[in-house]
Design a protein around this motif. Structure first.
Motif, PDB file in Angstrom:
ATOM      1  N   SER A   2       0.844  -1.191   0.000  1.00 25.81           N
ATOM      2  CA  SER A   2       0.000   0.000   0.000  1.00 25.81           C
ATOM      3  C   SER A   2       0.884   1.248   0.000  1.00 25.81           C
ATOM      4  N   TRP A   3       0.359   2.309  -0.576  1.00 29.50           N
ATOM      5  CA  TRP A   3       1.101   3.557  -0.703  1.00 29.50           C
ATOM      6  C   TRP A   3       0.997   4.358   0.586  1.00 29.50           C
ATOM      7  N   CYS A  48      -3.294   4.732 -18.079  1.00 36.13           N
ATOM      8  CA  CYS A  48      -2.917   5.761 -17.112  1.00 36.13           C
ATOM      9  C   CYS A  48      -3.102   7.152 -17.718  1.00 36.13           C
ATOM     10  N   THR A  89      -1.954  10.585  -7.846  1.00 37.87           N
ATOM     11  CA  THR A  89      -1.292   9.390  -7.312  1.00 37.87           C
ATOM     12  C   THR A  89      -2.263   8.224  -7.250  1.00 37.87           C
ATOM     13  N   LYS A  90      -3.469   8.456  -6.782  1.00 45.54           N
ATOM     14  CA  LYS A  90      -4.464   7.378  -6.728  1.00 45.54           C
ATOM     15  C   LYS A  90      -4.764   6.842  -8.120  1.00 45.54           C
ATOM     16  N   ILE A  91      -4.836   7.728  -9.097  1.00 44.18           N
ATOM     17  CA  ILE A  91      -5.102   7.320 -10.479  1.00 44.18           C
ATOM     18  C   ILE A  91      -3.975   6.435 -10.997  1.00 44.18           C
ATOM     19  N   LEU A  93      -1.451   4.799  -9.373  1.00 38.94           N
ATOM     20  CA  LEU A  93      -1.147   3.578  -8.631  1.00 38.94           C
ATOM     21  C   LEU A  93      -1.961   2.401  -9.150  1.00 38.94           C
ATOM     22  N   ASP A  94      -3.207   2.649  -9.496  1.00 41.39           N
ATOM     23  CA  ASP A  94      -4.083   1.587 -10.005  1.00 41.39           C
ATOM     24  C   ASP A  94      -3.699   1.127 -11.403  1.00 41.39           C
ATOM     25  N   ARG A  95      -2.762   1.835 -12.038  1.00 47.39           N
ATOM     26  CA  ARG A  95      -2.401   1.526 -13.424  1.00 47.39           C
ATOM     27  C   ARG A  95      -0.911   1.242 -13.588  1.00 47.39           C
ATOM     28  N   GLU A  98       4.101   4.910 -10.152  1.00 44.10           N
ATOM     29  CA  GLU A  98       4.330   5.524  -8.852  1.00 44.10           C
ATOM     30  C   GLU A  98       4.802   6.955  -9.052  1.00 44.10           C
TER      31      GLU A  98
END
Length: 107
Positions: A2-3, A48, A89-91, A93-95, A98
């Motif tokens: 997790s970030w 992304c 960042t949330k966008i 991280l899912d793709r 970092e």
């Protein structure tokens, strides 16, 4: 893994405080915020870039896979920068990306 968003926000706060203390930060300035993201395992540059564009970011994918995203009219405050930094960042991280930092052109 997790970030650690708390750590990321604290680093942003320290950076902005250093800018303010050095006199390089104009109070209330609006900037074009530039964010950089590096690919990790499972990176999908196309997905992304598309997701970032959906949220108003201008996006450039570099040959090495790094993604540069910019957004205009960001208040150069912790709340202003963090809103964009956290969202992007949330966008990414899912793709499979970092964050690698942020910056701006002098206002």
């Amino acid at each position: 893994m997790s970030w650690d968003f708390e750590h990321q926000k604290n680093v942003t706060a320290v950076t902005l405080n250093e800018l303010r203390e050095s006199g390089d930060l104009a109070s209330g300035a609006m900037v074009t915020l530039d964010l950089e993201f590096l690919p990790v395992e499972g990176a999908d540059a196309e997905a992304c870039a598309k997701a970032l564009k959906t949220f108003g970011y201008e996006v450039e994918v570099h040959e090495d896979g790094m993604i540069a995203a910019s957004i205009d009219n960001v208040p150069l405050t912790l709340d202003g920068v963090w809103l964009q930094e956290e969202r992007a960042t949330k966008i990414v991280l899912d793709r499979g990306y970092e964050p690698d930092g942020w910056g701006f052109w002098e206002p």
